[in-house]
Enzyme design. Structure first.
Site, PDB file in Angstrom:
ATOM      1  N   GLU A  27      -0.096  -0.060   1.741  1.00  0.00           N
ATOM      2  CA  GLU A  27      -0.878  -0.800   2.749  1.00  0.00           C
ATOM      3  C   GLU A  27      -0.019  -1.110   3.975  1.00  0.00           C
ATOM      4  O   GLU A  27      -0.497  -1.063   5.107  1.00  0.00           O
ATOM      5  CB  GLU A  27      -1.422  -2.095   2.128  1.00  0.00           C
ATOM      6  CG  GLU A  27      -2.531  -1.808   1.122  1.00  0.00           C
ATOM      7  CD  GLU A  27      -2.950  -3.046   0.363  1.00  0.00           C
ATOM      8  OE1 GLU A  27      -2.131  -3.552  -0.426  1.00  0.00           O
ATOM      9  OE2 GLU A  27      -4.076  -3.518   0.564  1.00  0.00           O
ATOM     10  N   GLU A  81      -3.568  -0.854  -7.678  1.00  0.00           N
ATOM     11  CA  GLU A  81      -3.889  -2.248  -8.016  1.00  0.00           C
ATOM     12  C   GLU A  81      -4.874  -2.364  -9.173  1.00  0.00           C
ATOM     13  O   GLU A  81      -4.785  -3.303  -9.972  1.00  0.00           O
ATOM     14  CB  GLU A  81      -4.441  -2.989  -6.792  1.00  0.00           C
ATOM     15  CG  GLU A  81      -3.390  -3.376  -5.753  1.00  0.00           C
ATOM     16  CD  GLU A  81      -3.128  -2.285  -4.726  1.00  0.00           C
ATOM     17  OE1 GLU A  81      -3.520  -1.121  -4.962  1.00  0.00           O
ATOM     18  OE2 GLU A  81      -2.529  -2.583  -3.686  1.00  0.00           O
TER      19      GLU A  81
HETATM   20  N1  3HC Z   1       6.836  -5.906  -8.294  1.00  0.00           N
HETATM   21  C1  3HC Z   1       7.848  -6.418  -9.015  1.00  0.00           C
HETATM   22  N2  3HC Z   1       8.619  -5.683  -9.834  1.00  0.00           N
HETATM   23  C2  3HC Z   1       8.351  -4.384  -9.901  1.00  0.00           C
HETATM   24  C3  3HC Z   1       7.310  -3.774  -9.177  1.00  0.00           C
HETATM   25  C4  3HC Z   1       6.534  -4.604  -8.320  1.00  0.00           C
HETATM   26  N3  3HC Z   1       5.553  -4.118  -7.563  1.00  0.00           N
HETATM   27  N4  3HC Z   1       7.286  -2.461  -9.460  1.00  0.00           N
HETATM   28  C5  3HC Z   1       8.281  -2.248 -10.345  1.00  0.00           C
HETATM   29  N5  3HC Z   1       8.921  -3.398 -10.604  1.00  0.00           N
HETATM   30  C6  3HC Z   1      10.085  -3.594 -11.470  1.00  0.00           C
HETATM   31  C7  3HC Z   1       9.766  -3.296 -12.922  1.00  0.00           C
HETATM   32  O1  3HC Z   1       9.222  -4.429 -13.562  1.00  0.00           O
HETATM   33  C8  3HC Z   1      11.122  -2.895 -13.444  1.00  0.00           C
HETATM   34  O2  3HC Z   1      11.826  -4.071 -13.659  1.00  0.00           O
HETATM   35  P1  3HC Z   1      12.902  -4.148 -14.851  1.00  0.00           P
HETATM   36  O3  3HC Z   1      13.931  -3.108 -14.544  1.00  0.00           O
HETATM   37  O4  3HC Z   1      13.380  -5.548 -14.799  1.00  0.00           O
HETATM   38  O5  3HC Z   1      12.124  -3.832 -16.091  1.00  0.00           O
HETATM   39  C9  3HC Z   1      11.785  -2.195 -12.261  1.00  0.00           C
HETATM   40  O6  3HC Z   1      11.060  -2.616 -11.105  1.00  0.00           O
HETATM   41  C10 3HC Z   1      11.729  -0.683 -12.334  1.00  0.00           C
HETATM   42  O7  3HC Z   1      10.383  -0.297 -12.584  1.00  0.00           O
HETATM   43  P2  3HC Z   1      10.035   0.950 -13.511  1.00  0.00           P
HETATM   44  O8  3HC Z   1      10.790   0.860 -14.780  1.00  0.00           O
HETATM   45  O9  3HC Z   1       8.559   1.016 -13.568  1.00  0.00           O
HETATM   46  O10 3HC Z   1      10.651   2.127 -12.649  1.00  0.00           O
HETATM   47  P3  3HC Z   1      10.151   3.615 -12.482  1.00  0.00           P
HETATM   48  O11 3HC Z   1      11.154   4.287 -11.639  1.00  0.00           O
HETATM   49  O12 3HC Z   1       9.789   4.199 -13.793  1.00  0.00           O
HETATM   50  O13 3HC Z   1       8.784   3.512 -11.657  1.00  0.00           O
HETATM   51  C11 3HC Z   1       7.348   2.745  -9.912  1.00  0.00           C
HETATM   52  C12 3HC Z   1       8.796   3.058 -10.335  1.00  0.00           C
HETATM   53  C13 3HC Z   1       6.515   4.024  -9.892  1.00  0.00           C
HETATM   54  C14 3HC Z   1       7.404   2.153  -8.543  1.00  0.00           C
HETATM   55  C15 3HC Z   1       6.725   1.758 -10.939  1.00  0.00           C
HETATM   56  O14 3HC Z   1       7.600   0.679 -11.105  1.00  0.00           O
HETATM   57  C16 3HC Z   1       5.386   1.194 -10.549  1.00  0.00           C
HETATM   58  O15 3HC Z   1       4.378   1.842 -10.714  1.00  0.00           O
HETATM   59  N6  3HC Z   1       5.373  -0.039 -10.056  1.00  0.00           N
HETATM   60  C17 3HC Z   1       4.168  -0.801  -9.809  1.00  0.00           C
HETATM   61  C18 3HC Z   1       3.463  -0.356  -8.581  1.00  0.00           C
HETATM   62  C19 3HC Z   1       2.251  -1.211  -8.359  1.00  0.00           C
HETATM   63  O16 3HC Z   1       1.452  -1.457  -9.232  1.00  0.00           O
HETATM   64  N7  3HC Z   1       2.093  -1.678  -7.119  1.00  0.00           N
HETATM   65  C20 3HC Z   1       0.997  -2.511  -6.758  1.00  0.00           C
HETATM   66  C21 3HC Z   1       1.387  -3.923  -6.875  1.00  0.00           C
HETATM   67  S1  3HC Z   1       0.036  -5.010  -6.559  1.00  0.00           S
HETATM   68  C22 3HC Z   1      -0.052  -5.035  -4.877  1.00  0.00           C
HETATM   69  O17 3HC Z   1       0.688  -4.385  -4.217  1.00  0.00           O
HETATM   70  C23 3HC Z   1      -1.068  -5.955  -4.316  1.00  0.00           C
HETATM   71  C24 3HC Z   1      -1.282  -5.689  -2.872  1.00  0.00           C
HETATM   72  O18 3HC Z   1      -2.419  -4.914  -2.693  1.00  0.00           O
HETATM   73  C25 3HC Z   1      -1.462  -6.977  -2.138  1.00  0.00           C
END
Ligand code: 3HC
Ligand code: NAI
Length: 683
Positions: free
Chosen positions: A104, A124
């Protein structure tokens, strides 16, 4: 360390975000970017601004760990509103994955450039939310309603190529993102630029109704997808500012919903499950590069495909030339089907052809770092296979078993290196099911366990570590659920009634429909190899009788149901059998309520889950939730059995378990002492 750093070279400013591990948009990042932009707007020498990240990825979204806490200003929405006021071109330079709020943020820029291999998406919905920083308003303006609805409701990211095709990005570069972004900035300086928020958007209302219908099945029970549709619809009916306001209201409502709470619980649970207390960054990891599988049946083939499709060569060893060739052709057929369905690239398909080796000679295992046994579920056969593996494989080979129920400590004890033995329990079909249950025996060494965890991640599986017990975490819990369903049949319910209740609860299908698909004979066979005291034979008498009469499920057109083309009706044989066995066991048949069906099936599962944690078989309660949602389709919007138990109230669960113990005896209904103590502590 500067989390947000600004550098100006010539007339181009570069704002760099450095917030490991995934550049989540935490408060410090939002305020850093907001301040930087404010300053750069004032600086008349700056003609364009590039927003870029360091580390493994562009921003992965809002900081999920901040959700549910008091909001800190500036919010992401405030930041986006500020960006919309900027009077000079803003360029997002994307590598890794720009997800959720990260994407975004990029959509709030005037231009986007991506490096080949990067991805963008709005995941999301996987957290029970919708985009909350203008994504539902900007994306449809940029790529049209249909494509935006698909991206937002599926949560699936798209590749740089696809993003370019649909018009999300303006340029793709092969390498050096910053250099390419700077070049791009130079090209557009001085030219008029358009804000996404000002793009015109037109769509007929029917598209929303049609889309809602299209996704009905895959989104059953989830709250967010339909709300996402209404937010995108608002983009077509309201002004941009009004649309953003509507999106924000929906986002906040969802944030408080039990569905989102459950899905966010699973997000962290799945990541926590990969962490094992005595495995740290310094733990050495056994090297695993060459993999062999002994047994090329249903599971052996599926496991081989899981590796091959992740660019890992595999050797499959079978007992005869005929079965080896059969395994090869089965693997090739599945790979071909996946390719035709567009789930595999041509490169992946070709890799399989070149990197699958079949053999019937144990001596061919001599180069393998890991050998996974997937032969028949029979202790004696497995012991023999392990001895052969040890005889022919190299000294430090990791020896794994895919057993569903058998005692891995006993299997390990037949080798002279029990520390090198581990369970790698895949689920069927192994190339689709997301879970890998890693079984740690009392001897498994930490470097072997660390290697298994690493390997699981490499092939894209969710990994959970289980100790040794009959059925490990997944099948031990499922056995309780199946037991209650079987007993309820004897007590007066019919398969359809039970299936309907479980489906309505949110399971992908009821117990008996599932057994018919999987094959009733598989469970019947499995129970022959497990201690009789671990299950209630009454619950499975009907299953045995059906199999004995040739009704094994869908593959024989009859099981708990009869199948005639698309028609599915109750099998009358089942009713006759239930009457017969109920009489034999002295069970008086009665009318059973949906509430009893739901509670008996699910609370037995929950009670067993607590026992599994109490015994240390699972490292933590959330691991149980990861297992059951990933292996058996427990609804993610309920967060897994133990999260759901908390949501319902542990005291209520305990009360019902005690009630069932009174009525049905405490052989199966003794409450878990962990559950009892949790309820006591809470009082
Ligand atoms: N916020 C906080 N922590 C996050 C995060 C996030 N958005 N995304 C990942 N992390 C953290 C994980 O909890 C993990 O922490 P840890 O090492 O303490 O366990 C660390 O980052 C590494 O994450 P992964 O093990 O998942 O790492 P990968 O390399 O396998 O994957 C990724 C990376 C593809 C970015 C994956 O972490 C992912 O899919 N993250 C979530 C993405 C997501 O859902 N984003 C939307 C959030 S909601 C939002 O944005 C609302 C908005 O519209 C207002
Ligand atoms: P299967 O019967 O489809 O395949 C077993 C294969 O092993 C056969 O192809 C057979 O020829 C081969 N085999 C037997 N002895 C051998 C030997 N000595 N050397 C080489 N090959 C040999 O069985 P399936 O379903 O693949 O199960 C295998 C294992 O996986 C079992 O332990 C089972 O419990 C477990 N499992 C099965 C699941 C399922 O849904 N089918 C799910 C998870 C685990």
């Amino acid at each position: 360390m500067n989390i947000v750093l600004t550098e100006i070279k010539e007339n181009i400013a570069v704002v760099t975000i450095d917030n490991p591990p995934v550049n989540a948009l935490s408060h410090v990042v939002r305020s850093g970017v907001s301040d930087a932009i404010q300053e750069l707007c004032k600086d008349t020498s700056v003609k364009a601004i590039i927003l870029i990240c360091v580390g493994r990825t562009f921003c992965a979204g809002a900081d999920i760990s901040e959700f549910g806490k008091p909001p800190l200003s500036p919010s992401l929405s405030n930041l986006m509103a500020k960006m919309d006021q900027i009077n000079k071109p803003l360029i997002a330079a994307i590598h890794g994955t720009a997800l959720g709020g990260g994407f975004e943020l990029a959509l709030g820029c005037h231009y986007r450039i991506m490096i080949e291999g990067a991805k963008v998406g709005l995941p999301e919905v996987n957290l029970g939310l919708i985009p909350g920083a203008g994504g539902t308003q900007r994306l449809p303006r940029l790529i049209g309603v249909a494509a935006a609805l698909e991206m937002i409701t599926s949560g699936k990211p798209i590749s740089a190529r696809k993003a370019f095709e649909v018009g999300v990005v303006d340029r793709i570069c092969d390498n050096n993102l910053l250099v390419s972004a700077t070049k791009f900035a130079k090209d557009i300086i001085g030219k008029p630029f358009i804000k996404t928020s000002e793009l015109e958007l037109l769509a007929s209302p029917e598209i929303f109704e049609e889309f809602s219908k299209k996704i009905l099945k895959r989104t059953r029970g989830f709250l967010a997808p339909n709300i996402a549709i209404s937010a995108v619809r608002a983009a077509t009916e309201k002004s941009f500012v009004e649309g953003v306001k509507f999106e924000q209201e929906c986002f906040e409502k969802l944030m408080k919903s039990p569905e989102s709470l459950a899905q966010r619980h699973l997000f962290f649970a799945e990541r926590l499950a990969t962490k094992v207390p005595d495995i740290g960054k310094d733990t050495s990891i056994r090297k695993i590069e060459k993999i062999a599988i002994v047994g090329g049946g249903t599971m052996g083939c599926g496991i081989a495909i899981s590796f091959l499709t992740n660019s890992i060569p595999v050797l499959v060893l079978e007992q005869s030339a005929k079965t080896a060739l059969l395994a090869k052709s089965n693997i090739e057929e599945i790979i071909n089907t996946l390719f035709v369905k567009g789930r595999l690239s041509e490169n992946q398909k070709n890799f399989t052809t070149e990197n699958l080796t079949i053999s019937t000679e144990y001596s061919d295992l001599s180069l393998s770092d890991l050998v996974i046994e997937a032969v028949f579920e029979d202790m004696e056969i497995k012991k023999q296979v392990f001895q052969k593996i040890q005889k022919f494989a190299k000294q430090d080979v990791v020896m794994a078993s895919n057993t569903s129920f058998l005692d891995l400590d006993e299997i390990a004890s037949t080798t002279s290196k029990p520390q090198d033995v581990i369970g790698l329990h895949f689920f069927s079909p192994a190339y689709i099911m997301p879970l890998l249950e890693i079984i740690r025996t009392k001897h498994t060494s930490t470097d072997v366990l660390a290697a298994a965890l690493k390997l699981g991640k490499l092939i894209g599986k969710k990994t959970v570590v289980s100790g040794v017990c009959t059925g490990f975490i997944a099948n031990r819990m499922s056995s309780c659920y199946g037991r209650e369903a079987g007993l309820l049949l004897l007590e007066g319910a019919d398969p359809e009634q039970i299936d309907n209740v479980l489906y309505k609860f949110g399971m992908p299908m009821g117990m008996f429909s599932m057994l018919d698909i999987a094959g009733i004979d598989i469970g019947v066979l499995a129970r022959k190899n497990i201690p009789t005291e671990s299950f209630d034979e009454r619950a499975f008498r009907i299953h045995e009788a059906l199999v004995a009469s040739g009704s094994k499920g869908q593959k024989t057109n009859a099981g708990f149901y009869c199948y005639n083309g698309k028609e599915k009706t109750l099998n009358p044989e089942v009713e006759a059998l239930t009457q017969k066995y109920a009489e034999e066991y002295g069970i008086k048949r009665r009318k059973i309520t949906p509430k009893e069906i739901e509670e008996r099936c699910l609370f037995s599962l929950i009670n067993e889950g607590f026992k599994i944690v109490e015994e240390g078989i699972a490292i933590r309660a959330s691991d149980v939730d990861v297992v059951y949602t990933s292996a058996f389709g427990f609804p993610r919007y309920k967060g897994g059995p133990l999260h759901y138990a908390e949501h319902l109230g542990l005291d209520y669960i305990l009360k019902r378990i005690n009630k069932f113990a009174k009525v049905h005896g405490n052989r199966w209904w003794t409450p878990s002492s962990l559950l009892v103590s949790l309820v006591r502590e809470n009082k």
